[in-house]
Design an enzyme around this catalytic site. Structure first.
Site, PDB file in Angstrom:
ATOM      1  N   GLY A 102     110.218  45.145 -20.436  1.00  0.00           N
ATOM      2  CA  GLY A 102     109.132  44.781 -21.339  1.00  0.00           C
ATOM      3  C   GLY A 102     107.971  44.093 -20.666  1.00  0.00           C
ATOM      4  NE  ARG A 103     109.193  38.338 -18.963  1.00  0.00           N
ATOM      5  CZ  ARG A 103     109.185  37.035 -18.755  1.00  0.00           C
ATOM      6  NH1 ARG A 103     108.036  36.383 -18.659  1.00  0.00           N
ATOM      7  NH2 ARG A 103     110.306  36.365 -18.652  1.00  0.00           N
ATOM      8  CG  ASP A 135     102.082  38.030 -23.398  1.00  0.00           C
ATOM      9  OD1 ASP A 135     103.129  38.234 -22.747  1.00  0.00           O
ATOM     10  OD2 ASP A 135     101.590  36.902 -23.563  1.00  0.00           O
ATOM     11  N   GLY A 136     103.804  40.974 -22.283  1.00  0.00           N
ATOM     12  CA  GLY A 136     104.196  41.475 -20.969  1.00  0.00           C
ATOM     13  C   GLY A 136     103.836  40.574 -19.806  1.00  0.00           C
ATOM     14  NE  ARG A 187     113.268  41.033 -11.102  1.00  0.00           N
ATOM     15  CZ  ARG A 187     113.810  40.758 -12.285  1.00  0.00           C
ATOM     16  NH1 ARG A 187     114.287  39.560 -12.510  1.00  0.00           N
ATOM     17  NH2 ARG A 187     113.888  41.686 -13.221  1.00  0.00           N
ATOM     18  NE  ARG A 194     117.838  45.637 -15.865  1.00  0.00           N
ATOM     19  CZ  ARG A 194     117.282  44.437 -15.773  1.00  0.00           C
ATOM     20  NH1 ARG A 194     117.870  43.400 -16.324  1.00  0.00           N
ATOM     21  NH2 ARG A 194     116.145  44.266 -15.133  1.00  0.00           N
ATOM     22  CG  ASP A 263     119.620  42.989 -21.524  1.00  0.00           C
ATOM     23  OD1 ASP A 263     120.385  42.642 -22.436  1.00  0.00           O
ATOM     24  OD2 ASP A 263     118.578  42.369 -21.236  1.00  0.00           O
ATOM     25  CG  ASN A 264     119.811  39.458 -18.568  1.00  0.00           C
ATOM     26  OD1 ASN A 264     118.920  40.245 -18.293  1.00  0.00           O
ATOM     27  ND2 ASN A 264     119.639  38.473 -19.430  1.00  0.00           N
ATOM     28  CG  ASP A 273     116.574  39.660 -15.716  1.00  0.00           C
ATOM     29  OD1 ASP A 273     115.524  39.708 -15.050  1.00  0.00           O
ATOM     30  OD2 ASP A 273     116.986  40.625 -16.372  1.00  0.00           O
TER      31      ASP A 273
END
Length: 501
Positions: A102-103, A135-136, A187, A194, A263-264, A273
């Site tokens: 999403g960002r 807003d990402g 990173r 995932r 998802d992490n 994350d």
């Protein structure tokens, strides 16, 4: 999509990254071509020179305006197409069929100095098709938190994503506390696949097997030689083992991830994350720092069980690959999943044995459980405990006595010292070995918060000093004494961390 370049920047002057794009090429169903949002004034705030060199990236070129533009997502690399990754996930136990980056953006893949393929991934680079109204963007404090703690985890020898750079964007991002300076984190990970990636693929025809084959080839290549009827079950077992080892290491250093959604949870077994994460001060299995974990689902002491739950969700995605007969697939996967508890206990026992100076083969569970009870009853500092025990072996009982009163600890200390003595080594040598695995310095929450606040206000000095300390966690230095001090009680009471979105 946003503008492709910053005004006046020539793509001919961009650093040569030499990206590969194996995921997008081989499993295109889990990525979407996308481009970062234009940043008005990208500047490198902090750069990991050593990591850059290990990826054959010149720190000097990354620090230029063009390099900062690429690392902010504002300037697309000339030789590759950046993508946003799709995934699903269980968030606090509830299934979400479409989450995704999403960002974030996957800039591309690089070879490190050992020839291994790694992702270079951005966080905070703007809205994507998966932003769900967000807003990402990201802010300086949140991105510096991930930089600091991921690099501290690397120094603690815990599998983790690494931080290459934090780049300021030259804009203000509105959050609850008001406008804050915007930033992007660059990173590095062995991949960003995932459990949630597999949850996404499992519900799309023809996608699960190519994704599994790609993940096997990338992370567990020896399994690719197996026949299909064995390969995917062995893949599941490899991920179970990697994650059991990982969460045991988290527990051994008092790390609280904060948002252990599927998802992490990585396929590689790396920590990923770093949102509302933190480290324990006073030992308490019920410790929760995350402001969004209202029910304590991801409390420190719950992490091993939650990881097992996440692995069960992963196993479900592999059912049709393991066996075309559902009942046979369930039986086979369940048999592997049932080994998770023993795997975790073995890894944790080995970690605690090393921390207590008892070798690395394991330790009596009752001795460890009784220590946990002592520390909980007296709210003793987890990190200081093990350095204090080493001092006890050197004949200095004061540090441990200050954590747990002698009238409460005497019986336990006698049992522990007897267990150490059985090994037949000099106590001083055992103490030295303990200091090599028990950190003197962790990212203590009050110091992290102070450093992030100073950085938000334009002073990077406290952050840089704290980063130096936590990336050299084992060698005690007199001038760093304040970095080994627990937070004042008034700080710890009600302390919360936030995701930064």
């Amino acid at each position: 999509m946003s503008e492709s370049t910053s005004p006046g920047v020539s793509t001919t002057s961009l650093p040569a990254f030499g990206f590969e794009s194996t995921l997008a090429d081989q499993v295109p169903g889990v990525t979407v071509p996308w481009q970062g949002t234009h940043a008005p004034d990208p500047r490198v705030l902090i750069l990991n020179d050593g990591l850059a060199r290990s990826l054959a990236l010149g720190p000097e070129s990354l620090a230029t305006a063009e390099g900062a533009g690429v690392l902010s997502g504002s300037i697309p690399p000339a030789e590759t197409v950046t993508v946003a990754m799709a995934y699903a996930g269980h968030q606090f136990g509830g299934y979400q069929p479409l989450l995704g980056d999403g960002r974030a953006l996957l800039l591309g893949e690089l070879r490190d100095d050992r020839g291994r393929l790694v992702d270079l991934h951005l966080k905070g680079s703007g809205a994507t098709p998966f932003s769900r109204g967000g807003d990402g963007r990201a802010v300086v404090a949140a991105m510096l938190r991930e930089y600091l703690i991921s690099e501290a985890m690397h120094a603690l020898h815990i599998p983790t994503t690494r931080s290459l750079a934090v780049v300021t964007t030259g804009e203000q991002v509105v959050r609850e506390g008001g406008p804050q300076p915007g930033a992007v984190l660059a990173r590095v990970a062995s991949s960003h696949l995932r459990v949630g990636t597999f949850e996404f693929a499992a519900r799309r025809e023809g996608l699960a097997q190519p994704l599994a084959d790609y993940a096997i080839a990338r992370h567990y290549p020896t399994l690719a030689e197996l026949e299909p009827e064995d390969r995917y079950l062995a893949f599941f077992e490899a991920v179970v083992e990697a994650q059991a080892s990982l969460v045991a290491r988290w527990m051994s250093v008092g790390f609280v991830h904060g948002v252990m959604n599927t998802d992490n949870t990585t396929i590689s077994g790396e920590t990923i994350d770093y949102g509302p994460c933190a480290f324990l001060d006073a030992y308490d299995p019920a410790t929760v720092f995350s402001s969004i974990d209202h029910g304590g689902r991801y409390a420190y002491g719950n992490q091993p069980a939650v990881l097992g739950w996440n692995l069960a969700r992963f196993g479900e995605t592999l059912l049709p690959l393991v066996n075309s007969e559902p009942n046979d697939a369930i039986s086979a996967l369940t048999a592997v999943l049932d080994t998770y508890g023993d795997r975790y206990r073995q890894h944790y026992s080995a970690a605690m044995a090393a921390k207590l100076g008892l070798g690395d083969d394991g330790v009596d569970a009752e001795l460890v459980d009784d220590l946990h009870r002592l520390l909980t009853d007296h709210r003793a500092d987890w990190t200081l405990t093990f350095r204090a025990l080493a001092e006890n072996l050197r004949g200095n009982s004061a540090p441990f006595d200050s954590l747990v009163p002698p009238d409460a600890s005497g019986s336990w200390l006698a049992r522990w010292r007897a267990a150490v003595a059985v090994r037949g080594e000099e106590f001083s040598s055992v103490a030295d070995a303990m200091d090599r695995v028990n950190p003197a310095y962790i990212p203590r929450n009050h110091l992290v918060e102070a450093a992030l606040q100073a950085a938000t206000n334009g002073d990077l000095g406290p952050f840089e000093r704290l980063l130096e300390v936590v990336t050299s966690p084992f060698g005690r230095r007199d001038e760093w004494s304040t970095y080994a001090t627990p937070a004042p009680e008034r700080f710890s009471a009600g302390f919360q961390t936030f995701c930064g979105t």
